[in-house]
Motif scaffolding. Structure first.
Motif, PDB file in Angstrom:
ATOM      1  N   THR A 182       1.115  -0.737  -0.074  1.00  0.00           N
ATOM      2  CA  THR A 182      -0.362  -0.191   0.044  1.00  0.00           C
ATOM      3  C   THR A 182       0.239   0.778   0.365  1.00  0.00           C
ATOM      4  O   THR A 182       0.870   2.435  -0.456  1.00  0.00           O
ATOM      5  N   LEU A 183       1.864   0.954   0.684  1.00  0.00           N
ATOM      6  CA  LEU A 183       2.748   2.389   0.930  1.00  0.00           C
ATOM      7  C   LEU A 183       3.421   2.277  -0.366  1.00  0.00           C
ATOM      8  O   LEU A 183       3.418   3.849  -1.281  1.00  0.00           O
ATOM      9  N   SER A 184       3.868   1.138  -1.231  1.00  0.00           N
ATOM     10  CA  SER A 184       4.335   1.906  -2.326  1.00  0.00           C
ATOM     11  C   SER A 184       3.882   2.434  -3.570  1.00  0.00           C
ATOM     12  O   SER A 184       4.147   2.782  -4.015  1.00  0.00           O
ATOM     13  N   LYS A 185       2.654   1.692  -3.599  1.00  0.00           N
ATOM     14  CA  LYS A 185       1.247   1.890  -4.241  1.00  0.00           C
ATOM     15  C   LYS A 185       1.490   3.787  -4.202  1.00  0.00           C
ATOM     16  O   LYS A 185       1.264   4.956  -4.700  1.00  0.00           O
ATOM     17  N   HIS A 186       1.463   4.047  -2.856  1.00  0.00           N
ATOM     18  CA  HIS A 186       0.774   5.871  -2.856  1.00  0.00           C
ATOM     19  C   HIS A 186       2.420   6.704  -2.767  1.00  0.00           C
ATOM     20  O   HIS A 186       2.331   7.971  -3.482  1.00  0.00           O
ATOM     21  N   ILE A 187       3.424   5.619  -2.830  1.00  0.00           N
ATOM     22  CA  ILE A 187       5.043   6.588  -2.928  1.00  0.00           C
ATOM     23  C   ILE A 187       5.102   6.904  -5.007  1.00  0.00           C
ATOM     24  O   ILE A 187       4.912   7.823  -5.122  1.00  0.00           O
ATOM     25  N   ALA A 188       4.405   5.260  -5.269  1.00  0.00           N
ATOM     26  CA  ALA A 188       4.391   5.581  -6.675  1.00  0.00           C
ATOM     27  C   ALA A 188       3.334   6.814  -7.422  1.00  0.00           C
ATOM     28  O   ALA A 188       3.328   7.398  -8.376  1.00  0.00           O
ATOM     29  N   ASP A 189       1.886   6.747  -6.588  1.00  0.00           N
ATOM     30  CA  ASP A 189       1.575   7.625  -7.454  1.00  0.00           C
ATOM     31  C   ASP A 189       1.894   9.544  -7.005  1.00  0.00           C
ATOM     32  O   ASP A 189       1.292  10.330  -8.117  1.00  0.00           O
ATOM     33  N   GLN A 190       2.314   9.713  -5.910  1.00  0.00           N
ATOM     34  CA  GLN A 190       2.885  10.894  -5.057  1.00  0.00           C
ATOM     35  C   GLN A 190       4.261  11.008  -6.669  1.00  0.00           C
ATOM     36  O   GLN A 190       4.193  12.213  -6.937  1.00  0.00           O
ATOM     37  N   THR A 191       4.714   9.810  -7.183  1.00  0.00           N
ATOM     38  CA  THR A 191       5.654  10.270  -7.578  1.00  0.00           C
ATOM     39  C   THR A 191       5.704  10.101  -9.142  1.00  0.00           C
ATOM     40  O   THR A 191       6.853  10.302  -9.320  1.00  0.00           O
ATOM     41  N   CYS A 192       4.820   9.765  -9.706  1.00  0.00           N
ATOM     42  CA  CYS A 192       4.448   9.317 -10.823  1.00  0.00           C
ATOM     43  C   CYS A 192       5.473   7.616 -11.556  1.00  0.00           C
ATOM     44  O   CYS A 192       5.875   8.253 -12.571  1.00  0.00           O
ATOM     45  N   GLY A 193       5.819   7.413 -10.091  1.00  0.00           N
ATOM     46  CA  GLY A 193       6.370   6.220 -10.350  1.00  0.00           C
ATOM     47  C   GLY A 193       7.723   6.126 -10.441  1.00  0.00           C
ATOM     48  O   GLY A 193       8.415   5.078 -10.640  1.00  0.00           O
ATOM     49  N   LYS A 194       7.548   7.248 -10.336  1.00  0.00           N
ATOM     50  CA  LYS A 194      10.132   7.357 -10.466  1.00  0.00           C
ATOM     51  C   LYS A 194      10.220   7.201  -9.159  1.00  0.00           C
ATOM     52  O   LYS A 194      11.676   6.659  -9.291  1.00  0.00           O
TER      53      LYS A 194
END
Length: 207
Positions: A182-194
Motif C-alpha cells: 500500500t505504501l509503495s503504491k501511494h509513493i508511486a502515485d505521488q512521484t509518477c512511478g519514479k
C-alpha cells in the motif's frame, strides 16, 4: 515462527516483604538459553547469601520452558513463576525471584502466592511490549519530494529510522510487511512511478 509476540522492554526488578521474608523479582529480555542461564547465574552470585534463587524462562526458539524451585517445596516456586510468565503472554524472557527467609514458614499456598506476586511485579517493572516482524526499507528522493514522502511513510504505518541528507535524501524506515504494498503504491502515485522503496531485510520492532 510467529510474526508478532510480547516480551519485556528492559531489565528491571521489584520487591516486597511477606511475613518477614524478602522477595526480589528480576526480569530480563533474552533470546537464547545461554543468555537466560547467564542472567540466572549472575543473580545467584549477587545473592549468594539468599536462601533461594528461584527462576523460570520462556523462549520462542524451540518453544523452551524451564523452571527451578531451588530448594523450595516442589511446585511452590518455579511453577508459579513460569505460570505468571505464560499467563502474561510474554516470551523471550527470564525471571529470577530471590528470597531472603524471614524465619516464618509460609506454607505451600503462601509460597505460591508470594512467588506469583513477585513474578508479576517483575514483569510489570520490565514493561510488557508487543513486538512485530517488519521489513526494513530504504528509498532515495530529491529534496522537493522529501516532505511529501516523509509524511506518507508514517501515514501508511511505517516508522522512519534515520534520514541522510546529501545531494539527495535517503530514508531508512521499517513497516509491517502487510502494509508495504500500500505504501509503495501511494509513493508511486505521488512521484509518477519514479520512486520505489527497496526492502533491505527483516527485523522485529516494538509496536
Amino acid at each position: 515462527m510467529e510474526q508478532a509476540y510480547k516480551t519485556v522492554k528492559h531489565e528491571a526488578n521489584d520487591e516486597f516483604i511477606q511475613q518477614k521474608s524478602r522477595f526480589i523479582g528480576y526480569v530480563r529480555p533474552v533470546q537464547t538459553e545461554e543468555e537466560a542461564l547467564a542472567f540466572i547465574e549472575e543473580k545467584k552470585k549477587y545473592h549468594w547469601d539468599a536462601r533461594h534463587n528461584v527462576y523460570a524462562y520462556v523462549l520462542r526458539d524451540g518453544n523452551v520452558r524451564r523452571f527451578s524451585d531451588d530448594g523450595e517445596p516442589h511446585g511452590s516456586a518455579g511453577v508459579p513463576v513460569l505460570d505468571m510468565i505464560v499467563k502474561s503472554g510474554v516470551t523471550d524472557v527470564v525471571v529470577v525471584v530471590t528470597r531472603y527467609f524471614g524465619g516464618i514458614l509460609l506454607g505451600v499456598g503462601g509460597l505460591v502466592r508470594a512467588y506469583t506476586q513477585s513474578a508479576k511485579l517483575a514483569l510489570e517493572a520490565g514493561e510488557i511490549v508487543s513486538v512485530q516482524k517488519c521489513v526494513q526499507c530504504r528509498l532515495v528522493c530529491d529534496y522537493n519530494m522529501y516532505g511529501k514522502i516523509s509524511s506518507l511513510i508514517p501515514a501508511d504505518g511505517g516508522i522512519i529510522d534515520d534520514t541522510d541528507f546529501s545531494d539527495t535524501v535517503a530514508m531508512n524506515f521499517h513497516i509491517p510487511p502487510e502494509k508495504f504494498d500500500t505504501l509503495s503504491k501511494h509513493i508511486a502515485d505521488q512521484t509518477c512511478g519514479k520512486i520505489e522503496p527497496e526492502i533491505k531485510g527483516e527485523k522485529f520492532f516494538q509496536i
